[in-house]
Write a protein that holds these residues in place. Structure first.
Motif, PDB file in Angstrom:
ATOM      1  N   LYS A  73      28.860  -2.449  17.580  1.00 12.15           N
ATOM      2  CA  LYS A  73      27.913  -2.581  16.466  1.00 12.15           C
ATOM      3  C   LYS A  73      26.786  -1.555  16.580  1.00 12.15           C
ATOM      4  N   PHE A  74      26.350  -1.063  15.431  1.00 13.68           N
ATOM      5  CA  PHE A  74      25.161  -0.208  15.368  1.00 13.68           C
ATOM      6  C   PHE A  74      24.607  -0.332  13.963  1.00 13.68           C
ATOM      7  N   SER A  75      23.386   0.126  13.747  1.00 14.66           N
ATOM      8  CA  SER A  75      22.845  -0.033  12.402  1.00 14.66           C
ATOM      9  C   SER A  75      22.503   1.314  11.776  1.00 14.66           C
ATOM     10  N   VAL A  76      22.554   1.323  10.450  1.00 19.62           N
ATOM     11  CA  VAL A  76      22.264   2.547   9.693  1.00 19.62           C
ATOM     12  C   VAL A  76      21.278   2.207   8.576  1.00 19.62           C
ATOM     13  N   SER A  77      20.573   3.212   8.107  1.00 18.09           N
ATOM     14  CA  SER A  77      19.779   3.066   6.884  1.00 18.09           C
ATOM     15  C   SER A  77      20.642   3.607   5.756  1.00 18.09           C
ATOM     16  N   VAL A  78      20.726   2.849   4.685  1.00 19.79           N
ATOM     17  CA  VAL A  78      21.612   3.303   3.613  1.00 19.79           C
ATOM     18  C   VAL A  78      21.083   2.864   2.249  1.00 19.79           C
ATOM     19  N   ASN A  79      21.225   3.751   1.265  1.00 19.85           N
ATOM     20  CA  ASN A  79      20.918   3.356  -0.111  1.00 19.85           C
ATOM     21  C   ASN A  79      22.215   2.915  -0.764  1.00 19.85           C
ATOM     22  N   THR A  80      22.221   1.714  -1.335  1.00 19.39           N
ATOM     23  CA  THR A  80      23.432   1.219  -1.992  1.00 19.39           C
ATOM     24  C   THR A  80      23.162   0.991  -3.474  1.00 19.39           C
ATOM     25  N   ILE A  81      24.228   1.031  -4.258  1.00 18.74           N
ATOM     26  CA  ILE A  81      24.082   0.782  -5.705  1.00 18.74           C
ATOM     27  C   ILE A  81      25.052  -0.339  -6.084  1.00 18.74           C
ATOM     28  N   PRO A  82      24.658  -1.579  -5.795  1.00 18.68           N
ATOM     29  CA  PRO A  82      25.601  -2.695  -5.986  1.00 18.68           C
ATOM     30  C   PRO A  82      25.613  -3.268  -7.402  1.00 18.68           C
ATOM     31  N   GLY A  83      24.612  -2.948  -8.202  1.00 23.92           N
ATOM     32  CA  GLY A  83      24.464  -3.642  -9.496  1.00 23.92           C
ATOM     33  C   GLY A  83      24.943  -2.837 -10.687  1.00 23.92           C
ATOM     34  N   ILE A  84      24.139  -2.866 -11.717  1.00 22.15           N
ATOM     35  CA  ILE A  84      24.509  -2.196 -12.965  1.00 22.15           C
ATOM     36  C   ILE A  84      24.266  -0.693 -12.860  1.00 22.15           C
ATOM     37  N   VAL A  85      25.189   0.087 -13.433  1.00 19.69           N
ATOM     38  CA  VAL A  85      24.958   1.525 -13.639  1.00 19.69           C
ATOM     39  C   VAL A  85      25.304   1.791 -15.094  1.00 19.69           C
ATOM     40  N   SER A  86      24.281   1.974 -15.895  1.00 25.88           N
ATOM     41  CA  SER A  86      24.525   2.151 -17.328  1.00 25.88           C
ATOM     42  C   SER A  86      23.672   3.302 -17.858  1.00 25.88           C
ATOM     43  N   VAL A  87      24.329   4.245 -18.502  1.00 26.27           N
ATOM     44  CA  VAL A  87      23.608   5.375 -19.096  1.00 26.27           C
ATOM     45  C   VAL A  87      24.060   5.535 -20.538  1.00 26.27           C
ATOM     46  N   LYS A  88      23.084   5.510 -21.456  1.00 23.44           N
ATOM     47  CA  LYS A  88      23.371   5.783 -22.865  1.00 23.44           C
ATOM     48  C   LYS A  88      22.546   6.998 -23.260  1.00 23.44           C
ATOM     49  N   LEU A  89      23.218   7.978 -23.868  1.00 24.23           N
ATOM     50  CA  LEU A  89      22.498   9.168 -24.338  1.00 24.23           C
ATOM     51  C   LEU A  89      22.599   9.219 -25.852  1.00 24.23           C
ATOM     52  N   PHE A 216      19.797   2.381 -16.905  1.00 23.57           N
ATOM     53  CA  PHE A 216      19.666   1.120 -16.163  1.00 23.57           C
ATOM     54  C   PHE A 216      20.524   1.217 -14.900  1.00 23.57           C
ATOM     55  N   VAL A 217      19.863   1.310 -13.754  1.00 19.23           N
ATOM     56  CA  VAL A 217      20.573   1.328 -12.475  1.00 19.23           C
ATOM     57  C   VAL A 217      19.918   0.313 -11.537  1.00 19.23           C
ATOM     58  N   GLU A 218      20.763  -0.494 -10.898  1.00 21.93           N
ATOM     59  CA  GLU A 218      20.259  -1.462  -9.917  1.00 21.93           C
ATOM     60  C   GLU A 218      20.749  -1.055  -8.536  1.00 21.93           C
ATOM     61  N   SER A 219      19.824  -0.575  -7.722  1.00 24.29           N
ATOM     62  CA  SER A 219      20.228  -0.149  -6.381  1.00 24.29           C
ATOM     63  C   SER A 219      19.457  -0.938  -5.331  1.00 24.29           C
ATOM     64  N   LYS A 220      19.862  -0.770  -4.099  1.00 27.03           N
ATOM     65  CA  LYS A 220      19.213  -1.507  -3.015  1.00 27.03           C
ATOM     66  C   LYS A 220      19.215  -0.650  -1.761  1.00 27.03           C
ATOM     67  N   TYR A 221      18.031  -0.404  -1.261  1.00 24.85           N
ATOM     68  CA  TYR A 221      17.911   0.358  -0.017  1.00 24.85           C
ATOM     69  C   TYR A 221      17.899  -0.627   1.149  1.00 24.85           C
TER      70      TYR A 221
END
Ligand SMILES: [Zn+2]
Length: 426
Positions: A73-89, A216-221
């Motif tokens: 086991k070891f740990s990392v810092s990571v940005n994750t994008i688990p939620g919504i990813v929505s782009v309207k142009l 609309f982007v939902e991410s989690k660091y």
């Protein structure tokens, strides 16, 4: 490396290779299926994969490499994008990973913004840059990176440096940046979260001039995400205190939002299939030296799994005779490339001799040292080894097209044979 070993090696290599390719296909199709979530850090993709690998090692009767455990086991810092990813142009809904990517460092942002466009050339003019920053303080800034083709290398470098500043600086107010590209959409993984979202947009996906973006982007660091390497060993029959280390990373890029995953069939379910095949072979045909099979996590975050392993190794690193890292093992119609082939000349010649004798791969090319995959952590410790990748075939890489269904596995069987013979002769 004597003749005697060559004879022994070839006798040991009469395995049933049709079964090996079947096993490889099973491993790759499974690990690149949606269930494994792109083997990243959304929905425990890494942990589900580690469990699969552990079970395979158990089925083979390979010994745990870490005291009583197959995992480190070891740990990392990571940005994750688990939620919504929505782009309207301009009210048109875009398709993630086909029309656009958000950079993996993307923070959570929701809102509707106007868009202002700046010419790349204007960014290098200080007074124009100041004006651009001012007018985009409440608007997404659009930069057309295709304009690069009209710049000198020096201008490109200067403007790219300014764009890096615009991307990351937390003193300026720009809510987000859109960059047009004509290149293939290629994603990565990020160990940090950026101050503002960056959207990479295929220019051909845009019909009219851009006025408005609904984003609309939902991410989690996650500052300390616990992940793990998985490793097993098969004791040597003659010299159990000397080691041959065989590695491949099992992680990939994970998910960009809850609906888009990166399968990573070639990168690197294929390499993992290679080391599992080798482990299976050596569990049935005892090796001379102890063989250590390591599946690393967090390679895509900067070879963090390999660094964790070499910093806290379960074996004496000084007793490693040779290591080989497999990454991108799924094509091969143009042969293989061997990183460190020009450094460890004796082993490189040897690999070629084995290959020529049995006409296995069409070509074996060499290159020098390169810190481009997990072998780099071993290289830094002065441990001799190769990193080998296949050449030719499908070009899908770090995108949603790196799928099992289109991975040719052209030379997989012969590649596997080559490596078994090579390891037997070391
Ligand atoms: Zn890789």
């Amino acid at each position: 490396m004597s003749r005697l070993f060559i004879t022994v090696g070839f006798i040991l290599c009469t395995g049933a290779f049709a079964q090996d390719i079947d096993y490889a296909k099973q491993v790759i199709s499974q690990l690149s299926s949606p269930e494994y979530k792109g083997r990243g850090y959304v929905g425990d993709g890494d942990k589900i994969t580690a469990k699969f690998i552990t079970n395979e090692f158990i089925k083979m009767n390979a010994n745990p490499a870490f005291k009583d455990s197959y995992t480190q086991k070891f740990s990392v810092s990571v940005n994750t994008i688990p939620g919504i990813v929505s782009v309207k142009l301009n009210n048109i809904v875009l398709i993630p990973a086909i029309d656009f990517l958000v950079e993996s460092s993307c923070p959570s942002v929701r809102g509707t913004f106007s868009i202002v466009q700046a010419k790349r050339a204007d960014l290098s003019n200080p007074s124009k840059l100041e004006e651009i920053i001012r007018i985009s303080s409440t608007s997404f800034l659009l930069i057309d990176n295709i304009e690069r083709k009209n710049e000198s290398a020096e201008q490109t470098k200067k403007i790219d440096d300014i764009i890096s500043f615009l991307k990351n600086d937390n003193q300026i107010q720009i809510p987000g940046i859109i960059m047009y590209t004509s290149d293939k959409l290629t994603w990565d993984a990020s160990c940090f979260q950026n101050v503002r979202p960056i959207i990479i947009l295929k220019k051909e996906s845009v019909i009219d001039s851009l006025i408005k973006i609904e984003f609309f982007v939902e991410s989690k660091y996650i500052r300390r995400y616990n992940t793990q390497n998985v490793a097993a060993l098969i004791p040597g029959a003659v010299s159990p205190d000397s080691f041959i280390v065989v590695t491949a990373h099992y992680d990939h890029l994970g998910m960009m939002g809850k609906d888009t995953y990166f399968p990573g069939a070639n990168d690197n379910a294929s390499g993992l299939a290679m080391i599992l095949n080798l482990a299976k072979h050596f569990s049935e045909n005892k090796p001379k030296y102890t063989m250590v099979f390591v599946a690393f996590s967090a390679e895509e975050l900067g070879i963090l799994g390999a660094l964790a392993f070499t910093e806290n190794s379960p074996i004496n690193l000084g007793k490693i005779k040779f290591m080989v890292n497999f990454d991108l093992a799924g094509t091969g119609e143009e042969g293989i490339k061997v990183v460190n082939g020009t450094v460890y000349k004796k082993e490189f010649i040897f690999l070629n001799q084995v290959n020529n004798k049995d006409s296995l791969l069409p070509k074996i090319e060499s290159r020098g040292k390169a810190c481009n995959s997990d072998q780099c952590a071993f290289d830094e410790k002065g441990i001799p080894g190769f990193y080998i990748y296949t050449l030719g075939g499908i070009k899908a890489y770090h995108d949603i097209h790196d799928r099992y269904e289109t991975l040719p596995l052209t030379e997989f069987t012969d590649y596997c044979k080559l490596m078994i013979r090579f390891f037997n002769l070391l």
